[in-house]
Design an enzyme around this catalytic site. Sequence first.
Site, PDB file in Angstrom:
ATOM      1  N   ASP A  35      -6.837   0.923   0.796  1.00 43.55           N
ATOM      2  CA  ASP A  35      -6.918   1.026   2.258  1.00 43.55           C
ATOM      3  C   ASP A  35      -8.307   0.520   2.661  1.00 43.55           C
ATOM      4  OD1 ASP A  35      -8.701   2.970   1.536  1.00 43.55           O
ATOM      5  OD2 ASP A  35      -7.863   4.538   2.801  1.00 43.55           O
TER       6      ASP A  35
ATOM      7  N   LYS B  24       0.838  -1.201   0.000  1.00 43.48           N
ATOM      8  CA  LYS B  24       0.000   0.000   0.000  1.00 43.48           C
ATOM      9  C   LYS B  24       0.872   1.250   0.000  1.00 43.48           C
ATOM     10  CE  LYS B  24      -2.095   2.231   3.240  1.00 43.48           C
ATOM     11  NZ  LYS B  24      -2.811   2.579   4.458  1.00 43.48           N
TER      12      LYS B  24
END
Length: 250
Positions: free
Chosen positions: A178, A160
């Site tokens: 997310d 991420k």
Amino acid sequence: MAKITRKPVPRKAAVPKKKAKTAVAKPKAPAKKSLKAVKPWTPAEIHQVFSRFRKANPEPKGELEHVNPFTLLVAVVLSAQATDAGVNKATRALFEVADTPQKMLDLGEESLREYIKTIGLYRTKARNVIALSAKLLGEFGGEVPRTRAEIESLPGAGRKTANVVLNMAFGEHTMAVDTHVFRVGNRTGLAPGKTPLDVELGLEKVIPAEFMLHAHHWLILHGRYTCLARKPRCEVCLINDLCRWPEKTV
Ligand code: SF4
């Protein structure tokens, strides 16, 4: 020759069959509506969704404050399991004194901990930020590298983090997933998946290239302010008519 006589094998006593119980019908739980049963998205509908997001917010911005790729990287590492607002509160003062890997090393782990002690897991995060600063200086000339593999090799940085940095600092068409993007991808049916990676790859597959630079921010903001986890605000949702969530309201 002696005759062999076989002993008779005793028969097993028949086990009396249990009387079948009279079945008592259990009350059935209401059937959960499934996204599998809904109509798949067409390319025209997906184009429509992102056209609406673009019209409403042509230049969406991330909410993590930073002044260069290094501070963005640090902010993303600090944001794991923390809110952007909480991270910003701590990094405003920190980035005044340490906005490069060298300055971060000069500051040192102990002082860094003081700046970020309001953020969850701050001890581990302070250790990672110092270690990643040392690695940037030792292996990348003090610059944030531009490939996914190199960013992921930094302490505290995962997929991420790499996607956010590649997208926001270097303009790459990556999709950082997310908690908000994960929920929106699943609920809307745009890219259902059991893991963030499933959703990331699903979104990359269906979102037209012209929207990919900003798609990550549009989806985060949509999840953070409209498609809320506990009580989605379907009544003010821009894409209500297109959303496939069987439980949407209005
Ligand atoms: S209609 Fe409701 S569930 Fe669907 S995207 Fe909008 S807010 Fe989320």
